[in-house]
Write an enzyme that holds these catalytic residues in place. Structure first.
Site, mmCIF file in Angstrom:
data_model
loop_
_atom_site.group_PDB
_atom_site.id
_atom_site.type_symbol
_atom_site.label_atom_id
_atom_site.label_comp_id
_atom_site.label_asym_id
_atom_site.label_seq_id
_atom_site.Cartn_x
_atom_site.Cartn_y
_atom_site.Cartn_z
ATOM 1 N N GLU A 77 0.821 -1.210 0.000
ATOM 2 C CA GLU A 77 0.000 0.000 0.000
ATOM 3 C C GLU A 77 0.856 1.262 0.000
ATOM 4 O O GLU A 77 0.572 2.226 -0.714
ATOM 5 C CB GLU A 77 -0.926 -0.025 1.215
ATOM 6 C CG GLU A 77 -1.692 1.264 1.469
ATOM 7 C CD GLU A 77 -2.681 1.617 0.372
ATOM 8 O OE1 GLU A 77 -3.218 2.724 0.408
ATOM 9 O OE2 GLU A 77 -2.919 0.781 -0.525
ATOM 10 N N HIS A 80 2.486 1.984 -3.350
ATOM 11 C CA HIS A 80 1.499 2.594 -4.243
ATOM 12 C C HIS A 80 1.361 4.088 -3.947
ATOM 13 O O HIS A 80 1.297 4.923 -4.863
ATOM 14 C CB HIS A 80 0.151 1.889 -4.081
ATOM 15 C CG HIS A 80 -0.911 2.425 -4.975
ATOM 16 N ND1 HIS A 80 -2.225 2.576 -4.572
ATOM 17 C CD2 HIS A 80 -0.879 2.874 -6.258
ATOM 18 C CE1 HIS A 80 -2.932 3.070 -5.558
ATOM 19 N NE2 HIS A 80 -2.148 3.264 -6.595
ATOM 20 N N HIS A 142 -12.269 6.095 -8.024
ATOM 21 C CA HIS A 142 -10.800 6.180 -7.982
ATOM 22 C C HIS A 142 -10.200 5.575 -9.248
ATOM 23 O O HIS A 142 -9.253 6.127 -9.829
ATOM 24 C CB HIS A 142 -10.296 5.447 -6.739
ATOM 25 C CG HIS A 142 -8.867 5.728 -6.400
ATOM 26 N ND1 HIS A 142 -8.309 6.984 -6.455
ATOM 27 C CD2 HIS A 142 -7.866 4.897 -5.996
ATOM 28 C CE1 HIS A 142 -7.038 6.918 -6.102
ATOM 29 N NE2 HIS A 142 -6.742 5.673 -5.834
ATOM 30 N N HIS A 251 -21.893 -6.761 -16.835
ATOM 31 C CA HIS A 251 -20.563 -6.467 -17.381
ATOM 32 C C HIS A 251 -20.336 -7.234 -18.688
ATOM 33 O O HIS A 251 -19.782 -6.689 -19.652
ATOM 34 C CB HIS A 251 -19.499 -6.843 -16.352
ATOM 35 C CG HIS A 251 -18.103 -6.483 -16.754
ATOM 36 N ND1 HIS A 251 -17.732 -5.226 -17.172
ATOM 37 C CD2 HIS A 251 -16.972 -7.232 -16.789
ATOM 38 C CE1 HIS A 251 -16.445 -5.201 -17.448
ATOM 39 N NE2 HIS A 251 -15.957 -6.413 -17.240
ATOM 40 N N HIS A 309 -5.642 -8.115 -17.596
ATOM 41 C CA HIS A 309 -6.973 -7.612 -17.949
ATOM 42 C C HIS A 309 -7.063 -6.105 -17.672
ATOM 43 O O HIS A 309 -7.644 -5.353 -18.462
ATOM 44 C CB HIS A 309 -8.032 -8.363 -17.148
ATOM 45 C CG HIS A 309 -9.421 -8.205 -17.681
ATOM 46 N ND1 HIS A 309 -9.757 -8.379 -19.002
ATOM 47 C CD2 HIS A 309 -10.585 -7.879 -17.048
ATOM 48 C CE1 HIS A 309 -11.049 -8.171 -19.174
ATOM 49 N NE2 HIS A 309 -11.577 -7.850 -18.013
#
Length: 349
Positions: A77, A80, A142, A251, A309
């Site tokens: 985290e 990032h 986000h 989706h 992906h």
């Protein structure tokens, strides 16, 4: 002075290209952070257990006794956050470097300011992602914010690059074909974010059917209920199985509509010399992205394939924007072989 202007413009062309690439890296690291369940590796923001570096277990327990420290997730985290901060610095560098050029005719100063505003907003979404404990609405926004930063960097790069080649010729305006494709792409990206933030990636087992049925049990109203309670920890999701199935099925249907729109767009402009190749690349990217999505379901969402992906979604978005750019200046000839040679010579100086 003209020489100073040209040097500054060349620097901006390279910085915005770097920003496009670096934003892609930040988004992929963010996806990796989420896929390894490290989104709440640090329970506070902007530090981690009140520190700029991940502390030891004793200090973490004193700060947040209710949240045990998991060093690996905490470091994921924080890494990032560190690289996202570097991206913010890069945006400020672009704005600062462009400040003396803000009154120059044709310089995209407002676009630079928009990029700065979006990166600030994106930082706020990053904070809310943690403080609201992965609330799906914020997590999805986000993701879309990251894509917005990416596209603004890329569009700014194209604008600056064109100023190096030529400032002549008016661009074409958008039309229904491009508008439909763009709207469907944005919708599908939002759906992808909603799938991820609600942990619905493998809600459907098998393909093309879902859980062995063409029309499985679904709870669409709950799956797309956008006023979920703020407060619960949304790690691993809060929705029941039928709601997650609804998200996954929608989706998939969105992917079908987007694919049809992209093929129709390619068919509409297949005879346009400067547009047919970019659109063929876009259709190829979509096909690859669909294969990755199907494989993710069949293989139960392995980490490396889920990251691919995400990368495919980024590539498809950039590809469609690039194709639209080529279409906007199709008659201008801005991307003929001679123009590209001129551009490369200017950049190399």
């Amino acid at each position: 002075m003209p020489g100073s202007f040209d040097r500054r413009l060349r620097w901006l062309v390279w910085l915005t290209l770097l920003g496009t690439v670096f934003t892609t890296v930040v988004m992929l690291v963010g996806a990796w952070t989420r896929l390894v369940d490290a989104g709440l590796g640090c329970p506070d923001w902007p530090g981690c257990y009140g520190k700029l570096l991940v502390p030891d277990s004793d200090l973490a327990t004193l700060r947040h006794p209710d949240v045990p420290l998991e060093p690996f997730k905490a470091w994921v985290e924080m890494v990032h956050r560190y690289i996202a901060s570097l991206l913010g610095i890069l945006v400020m560098a672009v704005v600062a470097l462009g400040w003396p050029l803000r009154h120059r005719r044709g310089y995209p100063w407002r676009l630079s300011l928009l990029l700065l505003a979006v990166i600030i907003l994106q930082g706020a979404f990053g904070a809310f992602t943690v403080t609201l404990q992965l609330w799906p609405q914020v997590v999805t926004l986000h993701l879309l914010g990251g894509l917005s930063v990416l596209l603004l960097f890329f569009w700014l790069h194209l604008r600056l690059r064109r100023s190096v080649i030529s400032q002549a010729d008016e661009p074409r305006r958008g039309n229904l074909w491009w508008g439909v494709a763009a709207c469907l792409l944005v919708t599908q990206l939002a759906l992808g974010g909603w799938v991820s933030s609600n942990y619905a990636g493998i809600a459907c087992q098998g393909f093309p059917t879902c859980n062995g049925q063409w029309l499985p049990a679904m709870d669409i109203s709950e799956g797309f209920h956008l006023t979920q309670t703020v407060g619960p920890n949304y790690l691993h999701g809060q929705l029941h199985a039928d709601a997650r199935t609804a998200i996954q099925v929608v989706h998939r249907l969105g992917a079908l509509l987007l694919g049809a729109a992209l093929v129709a767009l390619w068919w509409r402009y297949w005879h346009w010399q400067n547009v047919t190749r970019p659109l063929a690349i876009v259709v190829s990217l979509f096909t690859l992205q669909a294969i990755l999505g199907i494989t993710n379901v069949l293989l139960w969402l392995p980490l490396w394939l889920a990251l691919l992906h995400t990368a495919g979604a980024i590539a498809l978005t950039i590809g469609l924007v690039w194709a639209w750019w080529c279409w906007r200046y199709h008659e201008a000839g801005a991307y003929s072989a001679n123009s590209l040679t001129t551009y490369n010579n200017v950049i190399a100086d």
